[in-house]
Scaffold this active site. Sequence first.
Site, short mmCIF file in Angstrom:
data_model
loop_
_atom_site.label_atom_id
_atom_site.label_comp_id
_atom_site.label_asym_id
_atom_site.label_seq_id
_atom_site.Cartn_x
_atom_site.Cartn_y
_atom_site.Cartn_z
N ARG A 18 -23.68 78.65 21.99
CA ARG A 18 -24.80 79.39 22.42
C ARG A 18 -24.75 80.43 21.32
NH1 ARG A 18 -27.67 79.69 26.59
NH2 ARG A 18 -27.22 82.14 26.75
N CYS A 19 -25.44 81.65 21.01
CA CYS A 19 -25.29 82.71 20.53
C CYS A 19 -24.06 83.46 20.37
CB CYS A 19 -26.95 84.07 20.24
SG CYS A 19 -26.76 85.10 19.42
N PRO A 20 -23.43 83.80 18.95
CA PRO A 20 -24.50 83.55 17.52
C PRO A 20 -23.48 82.22 16.97
CG PRO A 20 -22.36 84.86 17.17
CD PRO A 20 -22.58 83.85 18.93
N ASP A 45 -30.18 76.89 22.13
CA ASP A 45 -30.01 78.07 22.30
C ASP A 45 -31.28 78.86 22.44
OD1 ASP A 45 -29.36 80.28 23.04
OD2 ASP A 45 -27.55 80.92 21.51
#
Length: 98
Positions: A18-20, A45
């Site tokens: 997932r981000c980042p 993502d």
Amino acid sequence: MSERQPDGVVEVDARGLRCPLPVIRLAAAARDAAPGTQVVVLATDPAARHDVPAWCRMRGHTLAEVSEAADGGHTAYRVVVGAPSTPAPPAGSGEGGR
């Protein structure tokens, strides 16, 4: 994790992250790559669709291609690493002066 392919392309498998994290992994691979190296990021993502192009613009790299996997499971972002940035001369250093 990144891995150099036989054709010299560096592949960053960020699927499931997932981000980042996809951009962090891309940045780590690009930091050690010579200008002109192609880095392919595989990401699931949805935020990567905005994050990878923005990172490329901010860091002076080229987003050469974005493609969806045939099964729709991930997106591949092909980035061409640009030349390392050189610092601008300090203000008042006498260049372009009076």
